[in-house]
Design a protein around this motif. Sequence first.
Motif, PDB file in Angstrom:
ATOM      1  N   LYS A  73      74.736  57.248  54.042  1.00 11.33           N
ATOM      2  CA  LYS A  73      75.080  56.072  54.840  1.00 11.33           C
ATOM      3  C   LYS A  73      74.111  54.926  54.572  1.00 11.33           C
ATOM      4  O   LYS A  73      74.487  53.744  54.613  1.00 11.33           O
ATOM      5  CB  LYS A  73      75.075  56.432  56.327  1.00 11.33           C
ATOM      6  N   ALA A  74      72.856  55.267  54.269  1.00  4.93           N
ATOM      7  CA  ALA A  74      71.842  54.247  54.005  1.00  4.93           C
ATOM      8  C   ALA A  74      71.852  53.771  52.554  1.00  4.93           C
ATOM      9  O   ALA A  74      71.072  52.897  52.178  1.00  4.93           O
ATOM     10  CB  ALA A  74      70.466  54.781  54.359  1.00  4.93           C
ATOM     11  N   GLY A  75      72.716  54.370  51.743  1.00  4.85           N
ATOM     12  CA  GLY A  75      72.786  53.983  50.343  1.00  4.85           C
ATOM     13  C   GLY A  75      71.631  54.514  49.523  1.00  4.85           C
ATOM     14  O   GLY A  75      71.231  53.904  48.529  1.00  4.85           O
ATOM     15  N   LEU A  76      71.104  55.671  49.910  1.00  6.44           N
ATOM     16  CA  LEU A  76      69.954  56.252  49.220  1.00  6.44           C
ATOM     17  C   LEU A  76      70.364  57.525  48.490  1.00  6.44           C
ATOM     18  O   LEU A  76      70.913  58.453  49.088  1.00  6.44           O
ATOM     19  CB  LEU A  76      68.852  56.586  50.232  1.00  6.44           C
ATOM     20  N   ASP A  77      70.090  57.573  47.201  1.00 10.48           N
ATOM     21  CA  ASP A  77      70.293  58.772  46.394  1.00 10.48           C
ATOM     22  C   ASP A  77      68.958  59.497  46.349  1.00 10.48           C
ATOM     23  O   ASP A  77      68.013  59.042  45.701  1.00 10.48           O
ATOM     24  CB  ASP A  77      70.759  58.378  44.981  1.00 10.48           C
ATOM     25  N   LEU A  78      68.873  60.615  47.055  1.00 11.19           N
ATOM     26  CA  LEU A  78      67.607  61.319  47.246  1.00 11.19           C
ATOM     27  C   LEU A  78      67.646  62.700  46.604  1.00 11.19           C
ATOM     28  O   LEU A  78      68.610  63.448  46.788  1.00 11.19           O
ATOM     29  CB  LEU A  78      67.320  61.454  48.747  1.00 11.19           C
ATOM     30  N   GLU A  79      66.612  63.020  45.847  1.00 13.93           N
ATOM     31  CA  GLU A  79      66.468  64.342  45.243  1.00 13.93           C
ATOM     32  C   GLU A  79      65.127  64.926  45.673  1.00 13.93           C
ATOM     33  O   GLU A  79      64.102  64.256  45.587  1.00 13.93           O
ATOM     34  CB  GLU A  79      66.527  64.255  43.722  1.00 13.93           C
ATOM     35  N   VAL A  80      65.150  66.159  46.132  1.00 15.07           N
ATOM     36  CA  VAL A  80      63.949  66.815  46.655  1.00 15.07           C
ATOM     37  C   VAL A  80      63.516  67.926  45.705  1.00 15.07           C
ATOM     38  O   VAL A  80      64.323  68.759  45.301  1.00 15.07           O
ATOM     39  CB  VAL A  80      64.209  67.410  48.053  1.00 15.07           C
ATOM     40  N   LYS A  81      62.238  67.928  45.349  1.00 14.16           N
ATOM     41  CA  LYS A  81      61.680  68.982  44.506  1.00 14.16           C
ATOM     42  C   LYS A  81      60.528  69.643  45.248  1.00 14.16           C
ATOM     43  O   LYS A  81      59.622  68.966  45.716  1.00 14.16           O
ATOM     44  CB  LYS A  81      61.203  68.417  43.165  1.00 14.16           C
ATOM     45  N   GLU A  82      60.587  70.954  45.345  1.00 13.28           N
ATOM     46  CA  GLU A  82      59.609  71.701  46.141  1.00 13.28           C
ATOM     47  C   GLU A  82      58.464  72.231  45.286  1.00 13.28           C
ATOM     48  O   GLU A  82      58.668  72.725  44.181  1.00 13.28           O
ATOM     49  CB  GLU A  82      60.297  72.864  46.853  1.00 13.28           C
ATOM     50  N   PHE A  83      57.264  72.145  45.844  1.00 15.43           N
ATOM     51  CA  PHE A  83      56.059  72.665  45.209  1.00 15.43           C
ATOM     52  C   PHE A  83      55.251  73.429  46.239  1.00 15.43           C
ATOM     53  O   PHE A  83      55.203  73.048  47.405  1.00 15.43           O
ATOM     54  CB  PHE A  83      55.218  71.519  44.639  1.00 15.43           C
ATOM     55  N   THR A  84      54.586  74.474  45.812  1.00 17.19           N
ATOM     56  CA  THR A  84      53.833  75.296  46.752  1.00 17.19           C
ATOM     57  C   THR A  84      52.334  75.042  46.689  1.00 17.19           C
ATOM     58  O   THR A  84      51.579  75.664  47.432  1.00 17.19           O
ATOM     59  CB  THR A  84      54.091  76.793  46.500  1.00 17.19           C
ATOM     60  N   ASP A  85      51.893  74.147  45.808  1.00 10.63           N
ATOM     61  CA  ASP A  85      50.463  73.844  45.727  1.00 10.63           C
ATOM     62  C   ASP A  85      50.202  72.427  46.211  1.00 10.63           C
ATOM     63  O   ASP A  85      51.129  71.655  46.454  1.00 10.63           O
ATOM     64  CB  ASP A  85      49.956  74.017  44.298  1.00 10.63           C
ATOM     65  N   TYR A  86      48.914  72.088  46.354  1.00  8.29           N
ATOM     66  CA  TYR A  86      48.520  70.787  46.892  1.00  8.29           C
ATOM     67  C   TYR A  86      48.051  69.813  45.802  1.00  8.29           C
ATOM     68  O   TYR A  86      47.533  68.746  46.118  1.00  8.29           O
ATOM     69  CB  TYR A  86      47.374  70.966  47.894  1.00  8.29           C
ATOM     70  N   ILE A  87      48.214  70.186  44.544  1.00  5.25           N
ATOM     71  CA  ILE A  87      47.725  69.340  43.461  1.00  5.25           C
ATOM     72  C   ILE A  87      48.867  68.667  42.696  1.00  5.25           C
ATOM     73  O   ILE A  87      48.878  67.449  42.501  1.00  5.25           O
ATOM     74  CB  ILE A  87      46.849  70.165  42.493  1.00  5.25           C
ATOM     75  N   THR A  88      49.842  69.462  42.278  1.00  3.15           N
ATOM     76  CA  THR A  88      50.912  68.946  41.422  1.00  3.15           C
ATOM     77  C   THR A  88      51.690  67.777  42.025  1.00  3.15           C
ATOM     78  O   THR A  88      52.026  66.838  41.288  1.00  3.15           O
ATOM     79  CB  THR A  88      51.881  70.077  41.042  1.00  3.15           C
ATOM     80  N   PRO A  89      51.994  67.776  43.324  1.00  2.00           N
ATOM     81  CA  PRO A  89      52.741  66.626  43.843  1.00  2.00           C
ATOM     82  C   PRO A  89      52.050  65.287  43.600  1.00  2.00           C
ATOM     83  O   PRO A  89      52.714  64.284  43.317  1.00  2.00           O
ATOM     84  CB  PRO A  89      52.857  66.935  45.340  1.00  2.00           C
ATOM     85  N   ASN A  90      50.724  65.256  43.690  1.00  2.00           N
ATOM     86  CA  ASN A  90      49.999  64.007  43.440  1.00  2.00           C
ATOM     87  C   ASN A  90      49.921  63.670  41.962  1.00  2.00           C
ATOM     88  O   ASN A  90      50.097  62.509  41.571  1.00  2.00           O
ATOM     89  CB  ASN A  90      48.589  64.076  44.033  1.00  2.00           C
ATOM     90  N   THR A  91      49.653  64.655  41.116  1.00  2.00           N
ATOM     91  CA  THR A  91      49.577  64.367  39.688  1.00  2.00           C
ATOM     92  C   THR A  91      50.942  63.961  39.154  1.00  2.00           C
ATOM     93  O   THR A  91      51.041  63.094  38.279  1.00  2.00           O
ATOM     94  CB  THR A  91      49.029  65.569  38.902  1.00  2.00           C
ATOM     95  N   ALA A  92      52.006  64.551  39.690  1.00  2.00           N
ATOM     96  CA  ALA A  92      53.357  64.181  39.268  1.00  2.00           C
ATOM     97  C   ALA A  92      53.715  62.776  39.730  1.00  2.00           C
ATOM     98  O   ALA A  92      54.403  62.034  39.018  1.00  2.00           O
ATOM     99  CB  ALA A  92      54.368  65.189  39.816  1.00  2.00           C
ATOM    100  N   THR A  93      53.249  62.393  40.913  1.00  2.00           N
ATOM    101  CA  THR A  93      53.485  61.036  41.405  1.00  2.00           C
ATOM    102  C   THR A  93      52.702  60.037  40.568  1.00  2.00           C
ATOM    103  O   THR A  93      53.195  58.951  40.239  1.00  2.00           O
ATOM    104  CB  THR A  93      53.083  60.925  42.887  1.00  2.00           C
ATOM    105  N   GLU A  94      51.499  60.396  40.202  1.00  2.00           N
ATOM    106  CA  GLU A  94      50.665  59.516  39.393  1.00  2.00           C
ATOM    107  C   GLU A  94      51.266  59.275  38.009  1.00  2.00           C
ATOM    108  O   GLU A  94      51.271  58.149  37.511  1.00  2.00           O
ATOM    109  CB  GLU A  94      49.262  60.122  39.252  1.00  2.00           C
ATOM    110  N   ASP A  95      51.791  60.340  37.370  1.00  2.26           N
ATOM    111  CA  ASP A  95      52.292  60.169  36.003  1.00  2.26           C
ATOM    112  C   ASP A  95      53.767  59.765  35.948  1.00  2.26           C
ATOM    113  O   ASP A  95      54.317  59.558  34.876  1.00  2.26           O
ATOM    114  CB  ASP A  95      52.047  61.423  35.152  1.00  2.26           C
ATOM    115  N   GLY A  96      54.400  59.623  37.104  1.00  2.00           N
ATOM    116  CA  GLY A  96      55.771  59.151  37.137  1.00  2.00           C
ATOM    117  C   GLY A  96      56.828  60.232  37.040  1.00  2.00           C
ATOM    118  O   GLY A  96      58.017  59.929  36.964  1.00  2.00           O
TER     119      GLY A  96
END
Length: 276
Positions: free
Chosen positions: A62-85
């Motif tokens: 309804k908001a016009g947002l195409d959202l994809e969720v990827k799950e991670f179980t550690d506290y490091i990869t989400p930030n490094t993945a955000t940093e490198d795009g």
Amino acid sequence: MRNTAKLTTAVLAAGALTFGLTACGSGKDSASSDYSGPLVVAASPTPHAEILNFVQKNLAKKAGLDLEVKEFTDYITPNTATEDGSVGANYFQNQPYLDDFNKKRGTHIVPVVTVHLEPLGLYSHKVKSADALKSGATIAVPNDTVNEARALKLLAANKLITLKDGVGTEATPRDIADNPKNLKFKEVEAAQTARSLDDVDAAVVNGNYAIPSGLKPAKDALVLESPKDNPYGNFLAVKKGNEKDPRVKKLAKLLVSPEVKKFIEDKYQGSVIASF
């Protein structure tokens, strides 16, 4: 699987090599300006991905947002993945943890909107109260800088130990000034604290690991972090410069909507607390 991909660190590392070659402006000091396609958000499975999946299924279209969720179980990869795009945003962490991460790893992640608090708790399979811990008992605590300090502060707030004056978000067992029960501390990865409960007398467990382990923080914790003036609220975060991404703005608005607040209250029954 509810449109959610569960990735291990190893799989992401391989995928990031390919993505990094094609991502627009994914260099160290610049954020991507390509806002086409779905917004991919890295998240811890519980409660972060569950909250995002609720948004995806009930509010995003309804908001016009195409959202994809990827799950991670550690506290490091989400930030490094955000940093490198490799992903466009993440949702799993609090401000003290992010500050420490950016400082140590030279990343440029910034918060967008705070959504919820997961109270840290002390749990045990062997005693029914914190007072029942015997002299010399072993307590498992997270081994990352911020969560270990947070765990020690929880114990200090409940008078199990006393910390030295002025210790901040980098406190370790060496900063304990008084330990009347002569408690021993076993430092383990945050994800392993709940699993260590059969091997120690008690463990301090982050909420996102307690819940999927069958623990109910509001009911099962021997002592539980207070939400009052708590600096550990979890937020949506992006690489600096991507705050203007219209997809991020849409998701930020949805994450603090009345619908999400009701979902958090109904599903988690006080074990996760909306911050808005």
